[in-house]
Design a protein around this motif. Structure first.
Motif, PDB file in Angstrom:
ATOM      1  N   SER A 135       0.761  -1.174   0.111  1.00 23.03           N
ATOM      2  CA  SER A 135      -0.060   0.046   0.106  1.00 23.03           C
ATOM      3  C   SER A 135       0.706   1.082  -0.093  1.00 23.03           C
ATOM      4  CB  SER A 135      -0.991  -0.004   1.352  1.00 23.03           C
ATOM      5  OG  SER A 135      -1.633  -1.039   1.333  1.00 23.03           O
ATOM      6  N   ASP A 136       1.876   1.512  -0.774  1.00 22.97           N
ATOM      7  CA  ASP A 136       2.467   2.678  -1.002  1.00 22.97           C
ATOM      8  C   ASP A 136       3.666   2.571   0.038  1.00 22.97           C
ATOM      9  OD1 ASP A 136       1.357   3.573  -3.281  1.00 22.97           O
ATOM     10  OD2 ASP A 136      -0.256   4.781  -2.286  1.00 22.97           O
ATOM     11  N   VAL A 137       3.840   1.709   1.181  1.00 22.34           N
ATOM     12  CA  VAL A 137       4.693   1.785   2.029  1.00 22.34           C
ATOM     13  C   VAL A 137       5.879   0.910   1.563  1.00 22.34           C
ATOM     14  CG1 VAL A 137       5.310   1.653   4.336  1.00 22.34           C
ATOM     15  CG2 VAL A 137       3.097   2.398   3.920  1.00 22.34           C
ATOM     16  N   VAL A 138       6.970   1.388   1.526  1.00 24.01           N
ATOM     17  CA  VAL A 138       8.145   0.131   1.511  1.00 24.01           C
ATOM     18  C   VAL A 138       9.099   0.377   2.494  1.00 24.01           C
ATOM     19  CG1 VAL A 138      10.143  -0.365  -0.186  1.00 24.01           C
ATOM     20  CG2 VAL A 138       8.103   0.697  -0.883  1.00 24.01           C
ATOM     21  N   LEU A 139       9.466  -1.039   2.931  1.00 23.48           N
ATOM     22  CA  LEU A 139      10.236  -0.989   4.302  1.00 23.48           C
ATOM     23  C   LEU A 139      11.504  -1.855   3.796  1.00 23.48           C
ATOM     24  CD1 LEU A 139       8.912  -1.568   7.624  1.00 23.48           C
ATOM     25  CD2 LEU A 139      10.520  -3.511   6.861  1.00 23.48           C
ATOM     26  N   TYR A 140      12.439  -1.487   4.236  1.00 20.13           N
ATOM     27  CA  TYR A 140      13.948  -2.244   4.061  1.00 20.13           C
ATOM     28  C   TYR A 140      14.221  -2.742   5.407  1.00 20.13           C
ATOM     29  CZ  TYR A 140      13.446   0.615  -0.361  1.00 20.13           C
ATOM     30  OH  TYR A 140      12.966   0.995  -1.464  1.00 20.13           O
ATOM     31  N   PRO A 141      14.038  -3.896   5.445  1.00 20.45           N
ATOM     32  CA  PRO A 141      14.561  -4.349   6.927  1.00 20.45           C
ATOM     33  C   PRO A 141      16.111  -4.649   7.127  1.00 20.45           C
ATOM     34  CG  PRO A 141      13.110  -5.969   5.876  1.00 20.45           C
ATOM     35  CD  PRO A 141      13.507  -5.036   4.897  1.00 20.45           C
TER      36      PRO A 141
END
Length: 225
Positions: A135-141
């Protein structure tokens, strides 16, 4: 060796905590007031900060306010026992966790280790994708970075952890108990409102409260569009 900064004007408590935490393998430094605390925190040398809420020159909340727009270092607030207002305000201003005073060195060590362990685990998830996109959120762990519509999100360590858990379970309701264990690395305590306060902050930073929905009596849901 992980580095811990103690910001507290209680010399006896600071000495006790320094001795205990050092014996447990941590590198510990301390400063006795808020003004010195701001300077040390912004030096970027520390992995965790333990910050007393009541100090001379500058109290803990003012210290937190001064550093949060420049540093995302995890901060554990030491608050007076039963002072729920300071705890909630501290969490809303970007504290990652709190421990009521008087606290035992063992309890504080457990909170510090939980933060350090969670950050390490997030960076070591080599079997996971390089990014999680929902949903338009990108997370880079691995990098511990996140963005929405290509705009970086300034998240605290705990906020990042919570958002990561919710996004990995996107489309599913995640209970507060699960969020506490997986994001804070501890069981949810009775009457603990920290999860709710952190979620509220994440919603504000996302700029779209509808992305994380509250499912009354069950937990939280990250919506998949």
């Amino acid at each position: 060796m992980s580095r811990v900064l103690l910001v507290d004007d209680d010399a006896l408590l600071t000495e006790l905590l320094t001795e205990y935490l050092t014996a447990e393998g941590l590198s510990v430094n301390s400063v006795p007031d808020g003004e010195a605390g701001v300077q040390e925190i912004l030096s970027g040398q520390y992995d965790v900060v333990v910050l007393d809420s009541m100090m001379p020159k500058m109290n803990g909340l003012d210290v937190l306010k001064n550093v949060r727009n420049q540093s995302s270092v995890p901060v554990i607030m030491l608050t007076a026992k039963g002072d729920d207002i300071d705890r909630i305000i501290g969490l809303e201003m970007g504290a990652d966790d709190y421990v009521p005073k008087p606290c035992t060195p063992r309890e504080l060590l457990a909170r510090i280790n939980a933060i350090l362990r969670r950050a390490q685990q997030s960076g070591e998830q080599t079997s996971s994708p390089n990014s999680i996109s929902v949903s338009d959120v990108v997370l880079y762990p691995a990098k511990r970075q996140a963005s929405i519509k290509d705009v970086p999100l300034e998240l605290t360590s705990t906020e990042f952890n919570l958002l990561e858990v919710l996004m990995r379970h996107a489309g599913q309701v995640v209970s507060k108990e699960t969020l506490s264990v997986e994001a804070l690395d501890r069981k949810l305590a009775k009457f603990d409102r920290s999860i709710d306060v952190h979620i509220s902050s994440i919603r504000h930073k996302l700029g779209d409260a509808s992305l994380i929905q509250t499912v009354r009596g069950l937990g939280y849901l990250f919506v998949k569009n």
